[in-house]
Design an enzyme around this catalytic site. Sequence first.
Site, PDB file in Angstrom:
ATOM      1  N   HIS A  37       3.694   1.252   0.838  1.00  0.00           N
ATOM      2  CA  HIS A  37       4.068   2.695   0.557  1.00  0.00           C
ATOM      3  C   HIS A  37       5.557   2.746   0.070  1.00  0.00           C
ATOM      4  O   HIS A  37       5.912   3.591  -0.967  1.00  0.00           O
ATOM      5  CB  HIS A  37       4.319   3.458   2.055  1.00  0.00           C
ATOM      6  CG  HIS A  37       2.769   3.543   2.505  1.00  0.00           C
ATOM      7  ND1 HIS A  37       2.585   2.965   3.811  1.00  0.00           N
ATOM      8  CD2 HIS A  37       1.688   4.147   2.395  1.00  0.00           C
ATOM      9  CE1 HIS A  37       1.273   2.852   4.194  1.00  0.00           C
ATOM     10  NE2 HIS A  37       0.777   3.956   3.306  1.00  0.00           N
ATOM     11  N   GLN A 154     -10.406   4.188  -4.812  1.00  0.00           N
ATOM     12  CA  GLN A 154      -9.660   5.400  -4.666  1.00  0.00           C
ATOM     13  C   GLN A 154      -9.011   5.816  -5.710  1.00  0.00           C
ATOM     14  O   GLN A 154      -8.972   7.084  -6.237  1.00  0.00           O
ATOM     15  CB  GLN A 154      -8.613   5.322  -3.479  1.00  0.00           C
ATOM     16  CG  GLN A 154      -8.073   6.485  -3.139  1.00  0.00           C
ATOM     17  CD  GLN A 154      -7.142   6.478  -1.832  1.00  0.00           C
ATOM     18  OE1 GLN A 154      -7.806   6.880  -0.741  1.00  0.00           O
ATOM     19  NE2 GLN A 154      -6.029   6.188  -2.013  1.00  0.00           N
ATOM     20  N   LEU A 185      -0.711  -5.750   2.450  1.00  0.00           N
ATOM     21  CA  LEU A 185      -0.158  -4.749   3.500  1.00  0.00           C
ATOM     22  C   LEU A 185      -1.176  -3.691   3.956  1.00  0.00           C
ATOM     23  O   LEU A 185      -1.706  -2.928   2.795  1.00  0.00           O
ATOM     24  CB  LEU A 185       1.141  -4.477   3.083  1.00  0.00           C
ATOM     25  CG  LEU A 185       2.107  -5.460   3.181  1.00  0.00           C
ATOM     26  CD1 LEU A 185       3.647  -4.843   2.654  1.00  0.00           C
ATOM     27  CD2 LEU A 185       2.639  -5.855   4.670  1.00  0.00           C
ATOM     28  N   ARG A 188      -3.641  -0.760   8.913  1.00  0.00           N
ATOM     29  CA  ARG A 188      -4.674  -1.191   9.801  1.00  0.00           C
ATOM     30  C   ARG A 188      -4.415  -2.643  10.316  1.00  0.00           C
ATOM     31  O   ARG A 188      -4.867  -3.265  11.367  1.00  0.00           O
ATOM     32  CB  ARG A 188      -6.001  -1.336   9.074  1.00  0.00           C
ATOM     33  CG  ARG A 188      -6.673  -0.161   8.942  1.00  0.00           C
ATOM     34  CD  ARG A 188      -7.997   0.054   8.501  1.00  0.00           C
ATOM     35  NE  ARG A 188      -8.895   1.140   8.814  1.00  0.00           N
ATOM     36  CZ  ARG A 188      -8.629   1.936   8.019  1.00  0.00           C
ATOM     37  NH1 ARG A 188      -8.219   2.106   6.798  1.00  0.00           N
ATOM     38  NH2 ARG A 188      -9.379   3.282   8.284  1.00  0.00           N
TER      39      ARG A 188
HETATM   40  P1  AMP Z   1      -2.646   4.965   3.322  1.00  0.00           P
HETATM   41  O1  AMP Z   1      -1.612   5.587   3.918  1.00  0.00           O
HETATM   42  O2  AMP Z   1      -3.150   3.712   3.747  1.00  0.00           O
HETATM   43  O3  AMP Z   1      -3.652   6.003   2.941  1.00  0.00           O
HETATM   44  O4  AMP Z   1      -1.985   4.695   1.687  1.00  0.00           O
HETATM   45  C1  AMP Z   1      -1.524   5.468   0.999  1.00  0.00           C
HETATM   46  C2  AMP Z   1      -1.184   5.134  -0.302  1.00  0.00           C
HETATM   47  O5  AMP Z   1      -0.533   3.711  -0.521  1.00  0.00           O
HETATM   48  C3  AMP Z   1      -2.409   4.957  -1.219  1.00  0.00           C
HETATM   49  O6  AMP Z   1      -2.268   5.155  -2.375  1.00  0.00           O
HETATM   50  C4  AMP Z   1      -2.587   3.142  -0.904  1.00  0.00           C
HETATM   51  O7  AMP Z   1      -3.408   2.879  -1.954  1.00  0.00           O
HETATM   52  C5  AMP Z   1      -1.242   2.744  -1.162  1.00  0.00           C
HETATM   53  N1  AMP Z   1      -1.002   1.489  -0.558  1.00  0.00           N
HETATM   54  C6  AMP Z   1      -1.647   1.197   0.719  1.00  0.00           C
HETATM   55  N2  AMP Z   1      -1.452  -0.147   1.017  1.00  0.00           N
HETATM   56  C7  AMP Z   1      -0.716  -0.780   0.009  1.00  0.00           C
HETATM   57  C8  AMP Z   1      -0.274  -1.985  -0.443  1.00  0.00           C
HETATM   58  N3  AMP Z   1      -0.482  -2.952   0.254  1.00  0.00           N
HETATM   59  N4  AMP Z   1       0.313  -1.883  -1.721  1.00  0.00           N
HETATM   60  C9  AMP Z   1       0.427  -0.756  -2.668  1.00  0.00           C
HETATM   61  N5  AMP Z   1      -0.001   0.200  -2.318  1.00  0.00           N
HETATM   62  C10 AMP Z   1      -0.589   0.539  -1.110  1.00  0.00           C
END
Ligand code: AMP
Length: 285
Positions: A37, A154, A185, A188
């Site tokens: 993030h 997504q 990362l 989860r």
């Molecule tokens: P989430 O909070 O997991 O729904 O993710 C929010 C945003 O952060 C989404 O656009 C995800 O694709 C992005 N995101 C989550 N994990 C990563 C990662 N390891 N690298 C880059 N973006 C990420």
Amino acid sequence: MNTVRTVAELRAELAPHRRAGRSIGLVPTMGALHAGHDALLAAARERCDVVVVSLFVNPAQFDDPADLAAYPRDEDEDAARAAAGGAHVVFAPAAAEVYPPGFTTTVSVGPIAQVLEGAARGTGHFEGVATVVLKLLNMAQPEVAFFGQKDAQQALVIRRLVRDLDVPAEIEVVPTVRETDGVALSSRNARLSAGERARALALPAALAAVRDGAAEERDTARLAERAHAAMRPFGVVPEYLALVHPETLEPLARIDGDALVAVAARIGETRLIDNTLLHLNGKVV
Ligand code: AMP
């Protein structure tokens, strides 16, 4: 940095910036912020004058109530991390603010939302994602919204949604941030025991096997077999391991151009996903 909870507060917070001609960037998240993030936030800071980070665990995109209940939540820590990363506004609405009584509309994006994660988690998953992202885009009205390549499907669904519905926002996709051992990362990952964390290496190992294999092998069934073999020592069988067209997500029989390799696997109780893009045709693999 301010934390706001209602759409009215968010609009009031952003209005002076908009009037002053400042560009607005939106980073939608479900909280439990990590370095992935942070990378989205950094990209937003680079391109936009004012950055909004939203924290909303969207019930509509969870097919499994236990998964929703177990989803990590710590708003204070997330707000501190967003502030440290240079966010100007945190938008943390309650579920009733996003889905007030009487809410009935859902957004359905079509074929690319029905395969891979859509097939595994049910059509409701991407309908939930598309609906909440369209709402967040309408609430914040950013010039640019930032999403991670970690959730490749997504990102495609959201690009399609924005194009098809003429949403006046640009979508920027940020590369996946990984741990030093290659595991992507994810919020989860915190749920994995030490033993499960070691087995999570099966996902990047599968992707590496396809990437390395593609130097000499273009048949996707044989490449998939290499990926399965790379996961076996970790005792992990993927839920799916797919080599698909990077935009249509249609299965490829051979890799003759660019391809998306996507994998999902359950490690104990925790479901993880990962992916990599292959660039062939003269480009570096
Ligand atoms: P989430 O909070 O997991 O729904 O993710 C929010 C945003 O952060 C989404 O656009 C995800 O694709 C992005 N995101 C989550 N994990 C990563 C990662 N390891 N690298 C880059 N973006 C990420």
